[in-house]
Design an enzyme around this catalytic site. Structure first.
Site, mmCIF file in Angstrom:
data_model
loop_
_atom_site.group_PDB
_atom_site.id
_atom_site.type_symbol
_atom_site.label_atom_id
_atom_site.label_comp_id
_atom_site.label_asym_id
_atom_site.label_seq_id
_atom_site.Cartn_x
_atom_site.Cartn_y
_atom_site.Cartn_z
ATOM 1 N N ASP A 250 0.551 1.545 -4.310
ATOM 2 C CA ASP A 250 1.206 0.225 -4.283
ATOM 3 C C ASP A 250 1.808 -0.300 -5.373
ATOM 4 O O ASP A 250 1.698 -0.016 -6.588
ATOM 5 C CB ASP A 250 -0.398 -0.777 -4.377
ATOM 6 C CG ASP A 250 -0.218 -2.028 -4.376
ATOM 7 O OD1 ASP A 250 0.197 -2.659 -3.182
ATOM 8 O OD2 ASP A 250 -0.752 -2.682 -5.440
ATOM 9 N N GLU A 281 5.486 1.582 -2.491
ATOM 10 C CA GLU A 281 6.086 0.238 -2.486
ATOM 11 C C GLU A 281 6.862 0.200 -3.675
ATOM 12 O O GLU A 281 6.117 0.157 -4.772
ATOM 13 C CB GLU A 281 4.645 -0.590 -2.163
ATOM 14 C CG GLU A 281 5.215 -1.946 -2.237
ATOM 15 C CD GLU A 281 4.247 -3.089 -2.334
ATOM 16 O OE1 GLU A 281 4.359 -4.042 -1.917
ATOM 17 O OE2 GLU A 281 3.064 -2.808 -2.783
#
EC number: 3.2.1.141
Length: 564
Positions: A250, A281
């Site tokens: 993340d 990400e």
């Protein structure tokens, strides 16, 4: 190098804690006398106790009792007792699972809590496996404060959340998925800790860099051990002890340390004798992180953002970066991967964003029309089924599912769900007030919520009803959507997946307002072409029978794919 967390050693367990700011640390095992831990150098404290799996323990530093930051399980929440877990005790039934190649992935992202925990999701796996989906991606499952949370407020990265089930129930979920031919991905958060239940700063302030700011406070200090080891060992735990097939990291732009990212990828690949898939990400659109031997792919927000503009006409906030000539931006995305490759971004105060990506294969990008962020970060959590018409959404879905980027869908997409997916937490008292008001304040820059009275209608993240309203329900044409997805995914697995390795872009062009056509040379030499028209005026498209079509090829609200 000292590792984090307890280790079972025969009839005893070795406990350790990095607490460089503590003068002394005591091990408390439930039902036994406290045991003074010994300083082992460089801030580490160690003790061995004659206990095994199931033992409840915690550490006492002064008058403060804290859980193990590397606890493998908790009893009583993130402020409660840590629990010793034997990772070797589970009897795997799918021990011969060899995984799936990256090119074969069709990923469905889901929230375990909304699916009824690990056992509830395991019961759904046969339907998922039969749909054409080949992988599930779990939003973070590690322990967080309360009983409901997106997962991005986790504070104990090694411990599965109690409200989802036990460590062995998570293993059983993975085991059953593998038995059905479904890969399992896990979203992990290494850029911050949540606001309730993180004690590390109280006894190990050097775990963070207070002078390196992130939206959540000081950045984690991954430039040095032991913090670096904490996260790399965590990644290896999920892959080894739970046999997870891949990790999605993340918001690594908030870690801001490429050396750490590269070292972590290298160690993971060197430590495991099976293929695993690593996905980022990364708001920076950094193509270097996607070089061979590093990360397989990046979530491509650019793909989502430009298609969202084309489907809805929204231009607020970050959509402003994609509002001008969106069809030309989509053509670049389909040709080169990233849209922003060093150009200035309005949403980033004009600063350049991204690096050149045309040299990367299409499979270096995970494409999506929706995900937890893009729905849940809307004030009212609306899905595209509520924001655009079904025909246009089906047309964009054809591009998603038959294009050569790796497709990711969100739970409920296959059923045409119209249920919102809202931001939810389970905080209390002053923290609950701060989260609620902070959430509403985030939307003040949106025209629809400029009026403070309208912001009051934004659901309270801490209300139980906010969580319940987010459960996936079938849309009014659920059967039709399921058939549509199943037909497209059958075509993908028959005609696209076998030839993705070696596929390259052959260019894309604008056909008209909100209309593009893109072509790719597949690994077997065939040419894949996809034409999309989200506009109001017909455009010229290739002759010939398409592999699949939504509407009449070239007409408004249409899409078609050809393979020749």
């Amino acid at each position: 190098m000292t590792s984090w967390g307890p280790t079972i050693e025969g009839d005893a367990t070795a406990f350790r804690l990095w607490a460089p700011d503590a003068d002394a640390v005591t091990l408390e095992v439930d039902g036994r006398d406290p045991l003074e831990m010994q300083a082992a150098g460089e801030g580490w404290y160690e003790a061995t106790a004659p206990v095994g799996a199931g033992a409840r323990y915690r550490f006492r530093i002064g008058d403060m009792a804290v859980p193990d930051p590397a606890a493998r399980a908790q009893d009583g929440g993130v402020h409660g007792w840590s629990v010793v877990i034997d990772h070797e005790a589970y009897d795997w039934r799918s021990a011969d699972w060899a995984g799936r190649p990256w090119e074969a992935m069709v990923i469905e992202e889901m929230h375990v809590g909304l699916e009824g925990g690990f056992a509830g999701l395991a019961a759904r796996l046969p339907e998922i496996a039969g749909s054409g989906v080949t992988a599930i991606e779990l939003m973070p499952v590690n322990a967080f404060a309360g009983t409901r949370n997106w997962g991005y407020d986790g504070v104990l990265p090694y411990a599965p959340a109690e409200s989802y089930g036990t460590p062995d129930e998570l293993r059983a979920l993975v085991d059953r998925a593998h038995g059905l031919g479904v890969s399992v991905f896990l979203d992990v958060v290494y850029n911050h800790f949540g606001p309730d239940g993180n004690y590390l700063g109280a006894y190990a302030k050097d775990f963070f860099h207070p002078d390196v700011k992130t939206p959540w406070g000081g950045a984690v200090a991954v430039d040095a051990d032991p913090p670096r080891r904490f996260f790399i060992d965590n990644a290896l735990m999920w892959l080894r002890d739970y046999r997870i097939d891949g990790l999605r990291f993340d918001a690594v732009h908030a870690i801001a340390n490429d050396g750490f990212l590269d070292a972590m990828a290298a160690e993971i690949r060197a430590s495991l004798d099976r293929p695993v898939h690593l996905v980022l990400e990364n708001e920076r659109n950094d193509a270097d992180r996607l070089a061979p031997g590093r990360y397989d792919a990046q979530w491509n927000d650019d793909f989502h953002n430009v298609l969202h503009v084309l489907l809805t006409g929204e231009r607020d906030a970050y959509y402003a970066d994609f509002a001008e000539e969106p069809e030309a931006r989509l053509a670049r995305c389909l040709t080169e991967g990233f849209i922003y490759q060093g150009e200035g971004s309005v949403n980033h105060d004009g600063k350049p964003r991204g690096t050149p990506s045309a040299h990367l294969p299409p499979t270096a990008f995970v494409a999506f029309l929706q995900n937890h962020d893009q729905i849940g970060n809307r004030a009212l959590g609306e899905r595209l089924t509520r924001l655009t018409d079904p025909q246009r959404l089906r047309a964009a879905t054809l591009l998603l599912l038959l294009g050569p980027q790796i497709p990711l869908i969100f739970a409920g997409d296959r059923a045409g769900s119209e249920a919102p997916f809202l931001f939810f937490t389970d905080f209390h008292d002053e923290l609950a007030d701060a989260v609620r008001e902070g959430r509403r304040g985030e939307f003040a820059k949106f025209a629809a919520f400029a009026d403070p009275d309208k912001r009051e209608a934004i659901p309270d993240p801490n209300a139980a009803d906010t969580f319940e309203r987010s459960r996936v329900t079938d849309g009014p044409d659920a059967d039709g959507w399921r058939r549509f997805y199943a037909e497209l995914l059958a075509l993908r697995h028959a005609h696209i997946v076998p030839n993705l390795k070696g596929a390259t872009s052959a260019g894309a062009e604008v056909l008209g307002d909100k209309a593009v056509i893109a072509r790719w040379r597949m690994g077997d030499g065939q040419m894949l072409a996809i034409a999309l028209n989200l506009g109001e005026v017909p455009v010229a498209v290739p002759d010939g029978e398409p592999l699949a079509a939504v509407g009449t090829p070239g007409e408004p609200a249409s899409a078609a794919a050809w393979l020749a």
